[in-house]
Design an enzyme around this catalytic site. Structure first.
Site, short mmCIF file in Angstrom:
data_model
loop_
_atom_site.label_atom_id
_atom_site.label_comp_id
_atom_site.label_asym_id
_atom_site.label_seq_id
_atom_site.Cartn_x
_atom_site.Cartn_y
_atom_site.Cartn_z
N MET A 55 -8.81 8.35 -0.36
CA MET A 55 -9.62 8.80 0.79
C MET A 55 -10.09 10.22 0.54
SD MET A 55 -7.34 7.37 3.93
CE MET A 55 -6.57 5.74 3.88
N MET B 77 -12.12 4.75 -0.85
CA MET B 77 -12.78 5.08 0.43
C MET B 77 -13.41 6.45 0.24
SD MET B 77 -9.75 3.59 2.84
CE MET B 77 -8.59 3.61 1.48
N ASP C 179 -4.68 3.69 -2.13
CA ASP C 179 -5.75 4.07 -1.20
C ASP C 179 -6.26 5.48 -1.48
OD1 ASP C 179 -6.06 1.82 0.63
OD2 ASP C 179 -3.98 2.24 1.23
N SER D 261 0.85 -1.19 0.00
CA SER D 261 0.00 0.00 0.00
C SER D 261 0.88 1.24 0.00
CB SER D 261 -0.89 0.01 1.24
OG SER D 261 -1.41 1.32 1.41
N MET E 266 -11.58 -5.55 5.30
CA MET E 266 -10.77 -4.64 6.11
C MET E 266 -10.50 -5.30 7.46
SD MET E 266 -10.23 -2.07 4.20
CE MET E 266 -9.23 -1.20 5.43
N ASP F 264 -6.78 -6.26 4.27
CA ASP F 264 -6.13 -4.94 4.29
C ASP F 264 -6.16 -4.36 5.70
OD1 ASP F 264 -5.20 -2.38 3.74
OD2 ASP F 264 -6.90 -1.81 2.47
N HIS G 43 -1.19 -1.26 -4.26
CA HIS G 43 -2.46 -0.94 -3.60
C HIS G 43 -2.54 0.57 -3.43
CE1 HIS G 43 -6.01 -1.84 -1.15
NE2 HIS G 43 -5.59 -0.90 -0.31
N HIS H 135 -8.37 1.18 -4.10
CA HIS H 135 -9.28 1.00 -2.97
C HIS H 135 -9.95 2.35 -2.71
CE1 HIS H 135 -9.58 0.18 1.67
NE2 HIS H 135 -10.76 0.34 1.11
#
Ligand code: DX5
Ligand code: ZN
Length: 243
Positions: free
Chosen positions: A59, A91, A57, A30, A160, A198, A55, A89
């Site tokens: 957000m 979010m 992320d 990540s 998660m 994760d 990965h 991913h």
């Protein structure tokens, strides 16, 4: 196990090929824990060190209380020359606009949290229509029943093992129970769905996570905070070889 050096193992690639083809384990570093000022080099470094997927992320300071990177950065990594699968991913809430933007930016997998979409089936179909692989992400308190009616559209189920929003949190032990249940559900479905975990994953717990049934392992701080990325990733592959 006794400490083997990378040299003993014949280099990162050989070691991976030797031990992990049987269950097709993948490690997804990540980049949330990478040095963002040197992101291209960092992504190259973890791939050269034996990482399989990047990965990524995303957000939005709304679905989770943190703000990170968007599709422009994904596109920049592709332009820089990152050819490995990029595992996005999301979010964020809502998801559909960003699904389109990330698909256009070169994402391979796009996963989102079902609570963040009004129409989960439609959002999954959108990912597939854009030519990407589709995933759903379940928070620690979210039920596996959320995937029940859409398993035919899933390429990935991401569980998660921390509450989303930050790197460096501790693995929530109850996740192991949920991984076992998810593995049974996937096997019974007959669909080829990756089972990814994760949050708080590292050499100390990756073997038990694999034994519970996961095949894809996100790891941020355990890799990027280690003095040597290759040693950190090879320590995880070595544990997976014993799973
Ligand atoms: C948390 C992110 C994770 C995080 C994992 O919301 O989804 O991908 O980067 O970091 P570690 O491995 O440090 O828990
Ligand atoms: Zn993540």
């Amino acid at each position: 196990m006794k400490n083997l050096s990378i040299k003993d193992l014949g280099g990162a690639e050989n070691f991976k090929d030797m031990h992990n083809f049987k269950r097709d384990f993948k490690i997804a570093p990540s980049i949330l824990s990478a040095d963002f000022a040197r992101l291209g080099e960092e992504a190259d470094a973890v791939l050269a060190a034996g990482g399989d997927f990047i990965h990524f992320d995303v957000m939005d300071n709304h679905y989770v209380p943190n703000l990170t990177i968007g599709p422009m950065v994904c596109k920049a990594l592709r332009k820089y020359g990152i050819a490995a699968p990029i595992d996005v991913h999301l979010m964020v809430e809502p998801v559909d606009d960003l699904i389109v933007q990330f698909a256009d930016a070169g994402a391979t997998y796009i996963s989102f949290h079902p609570e963040a979409s009004r129409h989960v089936d439609r959002s999954l179909q959108l990912i597939k229509d854009k030519g990407c692989k589709a995933g759903l992400v379940l928070n620690p308190a979210s039920s596996l029943s959320l995937i029940q009616n859409v398993m035919d559209k899933l390429d990935m189920l991401l569980l998660m093992s921390v509450n989303p929003g930050f790197g460096g949190q501790a693995f929530i032990p109850h996740t192991l129970v949920k991984i076992r249940e998810a593995r049974a559900l996937i096997d019974a479905s007959g669909f080829a769905i990756r089972l990814e975990v994760d949050g708080g994953v590292g050499p100390a717990n990756i073997r038990s996570i694999a034994q519970a049934g996961a095949d894809t392992f996100v790891s941020g701080s355990a890799i990027f905070n280690a003095p040597n990325y290759q040693e950190a990733i090879m320590a995880m592959h070595a544990e997976l070889a014993l799973a």
